[in-house]
Design a protein around this motif. Structure first.
Motif, mmCIF file in Angstrom:
data_model
loop_
_atom_site.group_PDB
_atom_site.id
_atom_site.type_symbol
_atom_site.label_atom_id
_atom_site.label_comp_id
_atom_site.label_asym_id
_atom_site.label_seq_id
_atom_site.Cartn_x
_atom_site.Cartn_y
_atom_site.Cartn_z
ATOM 1 N N PRO A 53 39.193 33.418 27.975
ATOM 2 C CA PRO A 53 38.184 34.043 28.784
ATOM 3 C C PRO A 53 38.149 35.507 28.274
ATOM 4 C CG PRO A 53 40.246 32.931 30.370
ATOM 5 C CD PRO A 53 39.720 32.795 28.609
ATOM 6 N N TYR A 54 37.054 36.329 29.089
ATOM 7 C CA TYR A 54 37.064 38.048 28.469
ATOM 8 C C TYR A 54 37.445 38.326 29.287
ATOM 9 C CZ TYR A 54 34.785 41.742 26.983
ATOM 10 O OH TYR A 54 34.343 43.323 26.469
ATOM 11 N N GLY A 55 38.616 38.564 29.056
ATOM 12 C CA GLY A 55 39.521 40.153 30.763
ATOM 13 C C GLY A 55 40.006 38.591 31.419
ATOM 14 N N GLU A 56 39.357 38.744 32.645
ATOM 15 C CA GLU A 56 39.524 37.874 34.383
ATOM 16 C C GLU A 56 38.791 36.598 33.579
ATOM 17 O OE1 GLU A 56 39.374 38.416 39.051
ATOM 18 O OE2 GLU A 56 39.708 40.209 37.921
ATOM 19 N N ASP A 57 39.325 35.662 33.943
ATOM 20 C CA ASP A 57 39.042 33.982 34.363
ATOM 21 C C ASP A 57 38.120 34.160 35.103
ATOM 22 O OD1 ASP A 57 38.224 31.916 33.108
ATOM 23 O OD2 ASP A 57 40.426 31.353 33.346
ATOM 24 N N ASP A 58 36.576 34.939 35.157
ATOM 25 C CA ASP A 58 35.350 34.553 35.965
ATOM 26 C C ASP A 58 34.983 32.843 35.347
ATOM 27 O OD1 ASP A 58 34.167 35.537 34.059
ATOM 28 O OD2 ASP A 58 33.448 37.135 34.920
#
Length: 81
Positions: A43-48
């Protein structure tokens, strides 16, 4: 069914300008990403599930995964030596 890789012209030039070993490393990793984008990245930051990081020995890339159209777009390439 694999995902389709999208790279704009500017980033393609950045990829082409990488040292040969780094370029080969990124090429091989992107093959894996197109087969399994969530499994091959973090993930890049929050896992969206959309914004992902590909961290390799000599290259990092920020990717955007579009699951509906099965596209992987490279947003940034950084050579880290």
């Amino acid at each position: 069914m694999p995902y389709i890789l999208r790279v704009d012209e500017v980033l393609q030039h950045a990829w082409d300008a990488l040292p040969p070993s780094a370029s080969a490393e990124l090429t091989n990793a992107m093959i894996n990403v197109c087969e399994d984008p969530l499994g091959a990245t973090t993930p890049y930051g929050e896992d969206d599930g959309v914004m992902r990081t590909l961290a390799l020995q000599s290259v990092m890339a920020v990717l955007m995964i579009t699951h509906a159209t099965r596209h992987v777009r490279i947003l940034q390439i950084t050579h880290i030596g």
